[in-house]
Write a protein that holds these residues in place. Structure first.
Motif, mmCIF file in Angstrom:
data_model
loop_
_atom_site.group_PDB
_atom_site.id
_atom_site.type_symbol
_atom_site.label_atom_id
_atom_site.label_comp_id
_atom_site.label_asym_id
_atom_site.label_seq_id
_atom_site.Cartn_x
_atom_site.Cartn_y
_atom_site.Cartn_z
ATOM 1 N N GLY A 169 43.686 24.437 14.131
ATOM 2 C CA GLY A 169 43.295 25.850 14.015
ATOM 3 C C GLY A 169 43.144 26.263 12.565
ATOM 4 N N GLN A 170 44.125 25.874 11.731
ATOM 5 C CA GLN A 170 44.094 26.231 10.313
ATOM 6 C C GLN A 170 42.933 25.546 9.599
ATOM 7 O OE1 GLN A 170 46.386 28.592 9.092
ATOM 8 N NE2 GLN A 170 44.844 28.590 7.507
ATOM 9 N N LEU A 171 42.714 24.272 9.899
ATOM 10 C CA LEU A 171 41.611 23.532 9.263
ATOM 11 C C LEU A 171 40.260 24.129 9.674
ATOM 12 C CD1 LEU A 171 42.867 19.837 9.701
ATOM 13 C CD2 LEU A 171 42.912 21.187 7.609
ATOM 14 N N SER A 172 40.162 24.597 10.925
ATOM 15 C CA SER A 172 38.908 25.224 11.375
ATOM 16 C C SER A 172 38.600 26.456 10.538
ATOM 17 C CB SER A 172 39.003 25.642 12.847
ATOM 18 O OG SER A 172 39.223 24.517 13.659
ATOM 19 N N THR A 173 39.653 27.182 10.149
ATOM 20 C CA THR A 173 39.466 28.372 9.308
ATOM 21 C C THR A 173 39.150 27.978 7.872
ATOM 22 O OG1 THR A 173 40.995 29.603 10.704
ATOM 23 C CG2 THR A 173 40.622 30.469 8.491
ATOM 24 N N ASP A 174 39.954 27.053 7.315
ATOM 25 C CA ASP A 174 39.843 26.751 5.880
ATOM 26 C C ASP A 174 38.712 25.786 5.543
ATOM 27 O OD1 ASP A 174 41.986 28.400 5.256
ATOM 28 O OD2 ASP A 174 43.454 26.824 5.621
ATOM 29 N N LEU A 175 38.336 24.914 6.492
ATOM 30 C CA LEU A 175 37.305 23.906 6.199
ATOM 31 C C LEU A 175 36.008 24.206 6.959
ATOM 32 C CD1 LEU A 175 39.470 20.624 6.327
ATOM 33 C CD2 LEU A 175 39.308 22.334 4.522
ATOM 34 N N HIS A 233 32.598 18.803 15.780
ATOM 35 C CA HIS A 233 32.780 19.522 17.047
ATOM 36 C C HIS A 233 32.943 18.555 18.220
ATOM 37 C CE1 HIS A 233 28.521 18.618 18.021
ATOM 38 N NE2 HIS A 233 28.320 18.821 16.732
ATOM 39 N N HIS A 234 32.279 17.393 18.116
ATOM 40 C CA HIS A 234 32.290 16.453 19.248
ATOM 41 C C HIS A 234 33.663 15.821 19.483
ATOM 42 C CE1 HIS A 234 31.603 14.070 15.658
ATOM 43 N NE2 HIS A 234 32.036 13.001 16.315
ATOM 44 N N VAL A 235 34.543 15.847 18.456
ATOM 45 C CA VAL A 235 35.906 15.321 18.691
ATOM 46 C C VAL A 235 36.931 16.448 18.822
ATOM 47 C CG1 VAL A 235 35.632 13.009 17.728
ATOM 48 C CG2 VAL A 235 36.149 14.903 16.190
ATOM 49 N N VAL A 236 36.711 17.558 18.103
ATOM 50 C CA VAL A 236 37.725 18.616 18.088
ATOM 51 C C VAL A 236 37.737 19.407 19.400
ATOM 52 C CG1 VAL A 236 38.421 20.779 16.978
ATOM 53 C CG2 VAL A 236 37.758 18.813 15.574
ATOM 54 N N LEU A 237 36.568 19.837 19.872
ATOM 55 C CA LEU A 237 36.559 20.685 21.075
ATOM 56 C C LEU A 237 37.078 19.953 22.320
ATOM 57 C CD1 LEU A 237 33.362 22.838 20.483
ATOM 58 C CD2 LEU A 237 35.716 23.648 20.632
ATOM 59 N N LEU A 242 39.872 30.173 19.186
ATOM 60 C CA LEU A 242 39.494 31.341 18.383
ATOM 61 C C LEU A 242 39.169 30.910 16.957
ATOM 62 C CD1 LEU A 242 39.475 34.418 17.539
ATOM 63 C CD2 LEU A 242 41.913 34.189 17.198
ATOM 64 N N ASN A 243 40.074 30.139 16.320
ATOM 65 C CA ASN A 243 39.831 29.695 14.934
ATOM 66 C C ASN A 243 38.539 28.898 14.835
ATOM 67 O OD1 ASN A 243 42.974 29.493 15.548
ATOM 68 N ND2 ASN A 243 42.727 30.173 13.455
ATOM 69 N N PHE A 244 38.341 28.018 15.813
ATOM 70 C CA PHE A 244 37.156 27.162 15.787
ATOM 71 C C PHE A 244 35.883 28.002 15.936
ATOM 72 C CE2 PHE A 244 33.918 24.291 17.251
ATOM 73 C CZ PHE A 244 34.168 23.114 16.557
ATOM 74 N N SER A 245 35.918 28.960 16.870
ATOM 75 C CA SER A 245 34.711 29.749 17.175
ATOM 76 C C SER A 245 34.278 30.633 16.017
ATOM 77 C CB SER A 245 34.966 30.666 18.378
ATOM 78 O OG SER A 245 35.396 29.921 19.476
ATOM 79 N N HIS A 303 48.651 27.535 22.667
ATOM 80 C CA HIS A 303 48.208 27.349 21.280
ATOM 81 C C HIS A 303 46.850 26.657 21.222
ATOM 82 C CE1 HIS A 303 49.561 28.401 17.387
ATOM 83 N NE2 HIS A 303 49.407 27.203 16.889
ATOM 84 N N ALA A 304 46.579 25.771 22.193
ATOM 85 C CA ALA A 304 45.255 25.116 22.259
ATOM 86 C C ALA A 304 44.177 26.174 22.512
ATOM 87 C CB ALA A 304 45.248 24.060 23.352
#
Length: 1111
Positions: free
Chosen positions: A438-444, A453-457, A481-484, A475-476
């Protein structure tokens, strides 16, 4: 004063101290009535008998063991402290003043003063001295301090007090106090008293901070080893209280004068890390040692790059912090997944380490922090102990923001490490892995979303199946939310079938935390995928409405609030058509809720404010009937007063932490200010919503303008909360626009332009006032943007004095921005300045460019609005603008200065000719700039000057032609970056052909201009240039057609290209003139000429012309 009061005063201030002692006791009484009566009596005595009152309090201090002595010291300080509202010293008689000074020194000299009195007495002496010393009006104090500190026979308590007074007065005494160096060295090495050594440390640090130059500070360099020894000795003799005091002072020094530590930096940091690593010390002591090193790393403005020179110590600090992260317990409450227990098992050390990892990564950057992390993380990841694996994942999440640029280069590796832990046997480790994603989705982001996306989602979707661990499931969903938030709709849409399906299943579980997370995830998925979410609407909306209708008990308040959020975001995503039937039903529920009695802490209030605003955005003008329900509570929230408490800060408040999580505290001097953040957030949300309504409803918002304006204008100065200020700033032009449109459309309840002027007279001066007071450069930029829009809307309703105040404000902004740039240039000269600092400086300077860009727009609007009436102001501004044209300035500064001149030249026309001598040479010079935006502004200005300059431009014609040719003939002139400069150069060339034909060789220049046509990038210039071509052909200009009509094929092919492009390159009028000209050519030209002209065209051009000419 009545006789009774007179008698009471005589009793309190008489020779017997009993009555005064009783009064002091009542002042601290828990009984309100007694305390209130005592306060009134004290206040009256201060007004009627200030001399006697001060002397009576001072006499009490001569008996330091007296129980009222500490209170007497506090009250006396208020009477003699210049910073106090009760300051009465100047009104006392000279005799009283003299006695009082003598009594204070006498009390301070008393042997065995209790600490509770000596500290307060030292403060009182220092306060009075700060008032008297500038006029050298207390010489006895200097000799008292010198003797107390220097004499071998002084008791340690007296030495400590004298050193503490010296510390408070360092800025006054540094230049006049004899042998300071020797006295401080002796105090720091006191043979028996740790308290004297710490007081010596305090005095040394205050002195160092008060000295004006690095050279003066360097003379005290050799005190540093003794300062560090004083700290070590406090620890060695088990006096951690003194050591913590010393550490706090060292932290202050690290923040304010880090370069003082530079020469002995390795030794100082090694000592601090030794304290941080010592397992036997209290957590508080170890935390302060870490805080020192982190503060030093953060002191970028004063010592850029210094800590990056010591990667070994950064590594040791990192290891200390990762070890602190192991201080986490596997609490049953965590597994029970009740929302309130989110941080169950986390200790103070764990939370502190998290915060420090984040700060150190931001301070030293990814190039320093990632190699350190790479060394430590593998052993943590491979450990049998879940706490170590957990710590590794928490670390990655915490350092991501500061290391983002470097992490993005190693995305697969970083994300791969985290995704491996999705299969960890321990649920807390799996939770930490999801948290890290979640944090990496926001910061990176958006790089992470685009590439992985093909591995994270799929990993997040799979984690939602962990039914044994509802907290992990929740939490998943939250991580979606962070990813979107950083994700394009085309990336997210292919996964929506799977994600929405799983989220609907989670909505039906019995665990409320899981349901709440599912609602948040659905809302963010809808928000990111927009119209693509329509296919899920019919499946999702019934669940959402069911929760909204039925989650009515107190424990489900947050669930209901989140359902509102989700419904409104889904509605906005799918659009009015799809949503309108449900919207009506939802709004009825919200109206019922709005009318009900809700508790002050009910989260629904804030969520409802936002839901209404989204529904308004979705429904547009159809929302107007609901405004009378929405606005009263919204205004109430926007008008919330900040809940601020001010208390005295004691040593125990050193960290500024509050026990109440909803309160943020800051310590300023000896005051501790607490602010309740939840209220501020509600206020900020409400202000943002008001801005949304004005923006969305335009003239429909008119009935609320007065109330909203009087609510928001004062909030332009709301320095407690940035978001409140930003919302108020953004709303100002929206309110003016709403009023203006309502008046123009006859919907202003009979109001006319005088109402708009009244509104403008309130809003514009308020924006000007805050413009140069705003502490945040980014917000200053927003103020200028709003001011510019407000000036455009107010137009000539503004009066001369208002324009003057805008110009004065702009001058202050330009000067402040220039000063900040100078400070950064100074920072760039520091010994340890490196490439990472350079990049950070560049980012800060880009913010200055943004401010100047807004300044340019503002001044351009004034020139456009007031034309020649603006010129006296431009005369004043020129001394601020011409330096921005210098070669030593950034491209952006030069471009902005040129654009401002361009606006003045364009809108003031012949009246602006007098500025040509000052500005034209810079424009001609800027035509050769490397920066295409600078070139564009310069060639545009040359075109304007050639159009309106007449004889004043003539002497510059030759050089202007040469510079324009250079821009046009540049090998990369037509590259995308350069195309706008090229088009404007061609336009300027055309203007010279038109307005200065007698100064040029037209037979050479006009064909050169024609060869550049058509222009296709700057669509405004294209229309003007192509209209000019038409006019010239209509006049059958010889130079345009050439000998024997040799340029006719080129002209026809230009027309063909323009007509093929539709409406982009020519106005309708110009296009029809072109068609008429082509028809004339058809009828007047000999067939052979016509045929050869036709044959030179491309096949598609021939077809296009045939179609146009035959229609």
């Amino acid at each position: 004063m009545d006789p009774q009061a007179q008698a009471d005063a005589a009793a309190v201030l008489g020779a017997d101290p009993a009555a005064l002692t009783a009064l002091l006791a009542d002042l601290t009484s828990p009984a309100n009535e007694a305390r209130s009566r005592a306060e009134q009596q004290f206040h009256a005595l201060r007004g009627s008998h200030p001399d006697a009152l001060a002397l009576s309090l001072a006499h009490l201090l001569l008996s330091p063991a007296h129980p009222s002595a500490p209170m007497a010291a506090v009250l006396l300080r208020r009477l003699i402290a210049p910073s106090s509202q009760a300051f009465v010293y100047p009104a006392m008689s000279p005799a009283t003043q003299s006695s009082l000074r003598a009594l204070l020194l006498s009390a301070a000299s008393a042997p065995a003063l209790p600490r509770s009195v000596s500290r307060k007495l030292s403060d009182a002496v220092a306060e009075l001295a700060s008032f008297l010393l500038p006029a050298n009006a207390w010489p006895d104090l200097l000799s008292f301090l010198y003797k107390s500190i220097d004499s071998q026979s002084s008791p340690p308590g007296l030495q400590e007090s004298a050193l503490n007074i010296l510390a408070r007065l360092a800025s006054h005494l540094a230049a006049v106090f004899p042998n300071l160096h020797g006295l401080l060295l002796a105090a720091l090495s006191h043979p028996s008293s740790a308290d004297v050594r710490v007081a010596g440390l305090n005095a040394a640090i205050s002195l160092i901070q008060s000295l004006p130059s690095a050279g003066a500070r360097d003379q005290f360099q050799d005190l540093l080893p003794a300062m560090m020894r004083a700290l070590a000795e406090s620890l060695n003799c088990g006096n951690e209280g003194s050591a913590q005091e010393a550490l706090e002072m060292m932290i202050e020094l690290a923040g304010s004068e880090p370069r003082f530590l530079r020469r002995q930096l390795p030794d100082v940091i090694a000592s601090m890390l030794q304290i941080a690593e010592a397992p036997g010390l209290e957590d508080g002591t170890r935390h302060l040692a870490v805080e020192f090193v982190v503060t030093l790393a953060e002191a970028r403005e004063r010592a850029p790059g210094m800590m990056r020179k010591l990667p070994r110590y950064v590594g040791r600090l990192f290891a200390v912090l990762m070890t602190m992260l192991l201080d986490v317990q596997d609490e049953p409450a965590w597994h029970a997944a009740v929302s309130e227990e989110e941080d169950a098992g986390e200790t103070g050390s764990y939370v502190f380490a998290q915060e420090c990892l984040d700060r150190i990564a931001i301070a030293v950057g990814g190039n320093t922090i990632l190699p350190v992390a790479a060394e430590l993380l593998p052993s943590f990841f491979s450990s049998e102990d879940w706490k170590r694996r957990h710590a590794a994942l928490v670390t990655i999440a915490q350092i991501a923001e500061g290391s983002a640029k470097v992490m993005i280069k190693n995305l697969e590796q970083v994300v791969g490490m985290v995704l491996n832990s999705f299969q960890d046997p321990h649920p807390r480790v799996r939770w930490a892995a999801i948290n890290a994603i979640g944090q990496l989705s926001t910061d990176l982001g958006p790089e992470l979303q685009n590439q992985l996306h093909h591995v994270v989602l799929p990993a997040l979707a799979s984690a939602m199946d962990d039914v044994q661990n509802p907290r992990v499931q929740a939490h998943a969903a939250s991580a979606i939310l962070n990813f979107s938030e950083n994700c394009r709709p085309d990336i997210l849409t292919p996964y929506l079938d799977g994600i929405v399906g799983k989220l609907l299943l989670l909505l039906q579980t019995a665990n409320q935390m899981v349901q709440e997370a599912a609602l948040t995830a659905l809302a963010s998925a809808a928000d990111s995928s927009q119209e693509h979410f329509q296919k899920y609407y019919d499946a999702v909306m019934p669940y959402l409405k069911a929760i909204l209708m039925h989650a009515t008990d107190k424990s489900s308040r947050m669930l209901r609030a989140k359902s509102m959020e989700c419904i409104s975001l889904v509605g906005m995503a799918v659009g009015k058509q799809k949503f309108k039937d449900d919207a009506k039903h939802v709004m009825e529920v919200l109206m019922t809720l709005q009318g009900s009695q809700m508790e002050a802490d009910d989260p629904i209030t804030s969520y409802m404010l936002q839901a209404w605003a989204r529904l308004c955005k979705c429904l547009g003008q159809d929302f107007l009937p609901y405004m009378s329900v929405v606005m009263p509570p919204l205004l109430q929230s926007a008008q919330l007063k900040p809940d601020v408490s001010v208390t005295s800060a004691g040593p125990e408040d050193r960290n500024g932490e509050s026990d109440d999580e909803g309160v943020e505290t800051i310590t300023l001097g000896d005051k501790r200010i607490g602010i309740r953040t939840s209220l501020l957030e509600e206020k900020a949300t409400a202000c943002n919503m008001l801005c949304c309504y004005a923006d969305e409803l335009k003239e429909g918002f008119f009935p609320w303008i007065d109330q909203v304006t009087t609510t928001l204008v004062p909030l332009l100065k709301f320095y407690f909360h940035e978001e409140v200020r930003k919302a108020a700033i953004s709303a100002m032009p929206e309110l003016l626009r709403s009023a203006k449109l309502a008046i123009e459309k006859g919907q202003a309840q009979g109001r006319d332009k005088s109402y708009l002027k009244q509104l403008s007279d309130y809003i514009v001066p308020a924006l000007v006032e805050v413009m140069h007071k705003e502490p945040e450069p980014q917000i200053c930029s927003s103020i200028l943007e709003s001011l510019n829009e407000s000036v455009q809307l107010s137009g000539t309703l503004l009066e001369e004095n208002q324009v003057r105040s805008i110009v004065e404000g702009v001058k202050e902004v330009i000067v402040a921005s220039a000063n900040r740039r100078i400070e950064r240039t100074e920072r760039a000269r520091a010994e340890d300045f490196d490439s990472e600092e350079e990049e950070l400086l560049r980012e800060e300077n880009e913010q200055e460019d943004e401010i100047l860009d807004q300044v340019g727009d503002c001044l351009g609007t004034l020139a456009k609005t007031f034309k020649t009436y603006f010129l006296p102001f431009f005369d004043e501004l020129s001394m601020y603008l011409t330096p921005m044209l210098g070669k030593d300035k950034t491209s952006e500064e030069r471009r902005i200065a040129i654009c401002i001149f361009d606006d003045v030249a364009e809108h003031c026309r012949e009246a602006a000719v007098r500025y040509y001598d000052a500005y034209l040479p810079s424009l001609l010079d800027a035509c050769t700039s490397e920066n295409p935006d600078v070139r564009q502004a310069a060639v545009y200005g040359i075109g304007i000057c050639s159009e309106f300059g007449g004889s004043a431009f003539r002497p510059h014609t030759g050089e202007a032609l040469s510079r324009l040719y250079n821009v046009i003939k540049h090998p990369n002139a037509l590259d995308l970056d350069n195309a706008m400069a090229y088009d404007n150069a061609v336009s300027a060339l055309g203007k010279i052909c038109r307005f200065h034909r007698d100064s040029i060789d037209a037979s050479q220049v006009i064909p050169a201009w024609l060869s550049c046509l058509p222009i296709k990038n700057d669509l405004i210039e294209a229309k003007l240039v192509h209209e000019q071509l038409c006019e010239m052909l209509e006049k059958s200009e010889r130079e345009l057609l050439g000998q024997n009509n040799q340029y006719l094929p080129k002209i026809v092919s230009v027309f063909a290209e323009i007509l093929c492009a539709g409406k982009d390159l020519a106005s309708e009028q110009t296009a029809s003139r072109m068609v008429n000209l082509l028809r004339q050519l058809q009828t007047t030209l000999p067939p052979s000429v016509l045929a050869s002209t036709w044959s030179s065209l491309q096949p598609q051009q021939q077809l296009a012309l045939q179609s146009v000419l035959s229609s």
